[in-house]
Design a protein around this motif. Sequence first.
Motif, short mmCIF file in Angstrom:
data_model
loop_
_atom_site.label_atom_id
_atom_site.label_comp_id
_atom_site.label_asym_id
_atom_site.label_seq_id
_atom_site.Cartn_x
_atom_site.Cartn_y
_atom_site.Cartn_z
N TRP A 246 2.47 53.27 -8.93
CA TRP A 246 1.21 54.02 -8.77
C TRP A 246 1.17 55.24 -9.67
O TRP A 246 0.12 55.64 -10.17
N GLU B 68 -4.33 56.82 1.67
CA GLU B 68 -5.77 56.65 1.87
C GLU B 68 -6.27 57.36 3.13
O GLU B 68 -7.40 57.16 3.54
N GLU C 122 -3.19 61.18 -9.65
CA GLU C 122 -3.51 60.88 -8.26
C GLU C 122 -2.27 60.61 -7.41
O GLU C 122 -2.25 60.91 -6.22
N LYS D 270 -9.73 52.56 -7.14
CA LYS D 270 -8.32 52.86 -6.91
C LYS D 270 -7.50 51.98 -7.85
O LYS D 270 -6.64 52.45 -8.56
N ASP D 271 -7.82 50.71 -7.84
CA ASP D 271 -7.07 49.77 -8.65
C ASP D 271 -7.97 48.63 -9.10
O ASP D 271 -7.92 48.17 -10.22
N HIS E 110 -5.64 64.64 -2.49
CA HIS E 110 -5.85 63.63 -3.52
C HIS E 110 -7.06 64.11 -4.32
O HIS E 110 -7.95 64.73 -3.75
#
Lengths: 268, 201
Positions: free
Chosen positions: A202, A87, A209, B167-168, A222
Amino acid sequence: SAFANIAETPFGKVDKISPYDVASSYNNFYEFGYGKSDPKDKSSQFQTTPWTIRVEGEAGKTGVFDLEDIIKESMLEERIYRLRCVEAWSMVIPWVGISLATVLKRFEPTSKAKYVYFETLYDPKQMPGQRGGGLDWPYREGLRIDEAMHPLALLAVGMYGSILPNQNGAPVRLVLPWKYGFKSIKSIVKIRFVETMPETTWNMLAPNEYGFYANVNPNVDHPRWSQAQERRLPGGVLFPNVIETKMFNGYEEDVAGLYSGMDLKRNY
Amino acid sequence: MLKYWDRKEKPYILILFCLPFMWMLVSLLMGQYFPDPGKLLMRLSGIWASVYVVAVMAMTVVGKLKLFKGINRYRRFIGITAFFYALLHFIIYLVLFAGLSWKWISSDLIEKPYIYVGSLALVIMAILAVTSTKVMMRKLGKKWKPIHRLMYLAAAGVIAHLWWQVKDDISLAVYFSVFLVPLLIMKIPTLPTYKKYFKKT
């Protein structure tokens, strides 16, 4: 509780360590919730003793092992590593642990063990985040065997001289400083030596991503944000401390050899 | 006072609309968003911008109800508030999130389509905010309404921006879509009427 006699290492002596309060209150640990403060707020009752790890797959010694038998306190060393989150924020944390290779070799992986797969505890009673959807629980991660055996890869049981706080992945987690933080799986209960590339959480959720390798790379963005720079935490009240992101998070000299000849734009 | 404010309750409404902003500002200065205020505040300001976008969009329906007729006179006020929070969201991104680093900002703004849709909504709301005054209404005459119907396009941009940032956790995108998507669908039958605006102007 603090550890006695942790061996000092030359790792990371150049970086300014992030304050303990920052490292223990700003966490991504979705097992305890999506918010950055959820892990600290919701993990105080998390039971980390006794703790066992199941070792499976292509290895000579498999079975269920007590954490205390895998990592002896006398073996612990301190390593100050930069942690770069996907992030785009980062911290510097003094971890306490032992080389992952030392542990893995003891299980005598066979020639078929091309990859190592790790799994986090699945226990929705203790981990409220697992009661909701979102991620496909349990949390899964994996490494190529040569990555796992690299001297920088650390199996950590502590930070800042003491045992890991629950919110930081107690009682045992990986620390892979040249990869984005999500690769450093927390609260590990399973290690499996496998022949083919394992599925990872993930990557399963959003393969475009989050790649399997997830090496820190300022040249590969990203899809939604730039990875060229990062906010080193803590910043000021108003202005963040923006710094350049380095290739392999600054560990290029150590780990670049693992990926020679690979197209890192494709194998992100 | 009344010379400036056409209605005496408007200053109080202004304060009410500014409360989320003041709350965020005080919390920021108290260190509540430490150690990474940019990330948290971007989320909070984005949520409030979306709340006001929903509020102004809901006017088409709510304003027609007899009971709520009175709120129609605050429609532009709410619209400007939505723009204010959207602008705040953008400024927080620039300063607190990207640290005014041109390298960071340029690569985000130029290369990431996820930012395009949000920027589109912001630009539209800026145009609508500038043309929201009584003077501009008079100047633009019949053109005013079709211009301000661009808000529907901005709302579509907000929906896309919300889904793209997931994102999630999809909850935010779901909550706001539940309100905005039906309001947009309701407007589809009126699309043919836009032709007449283009002919006349």
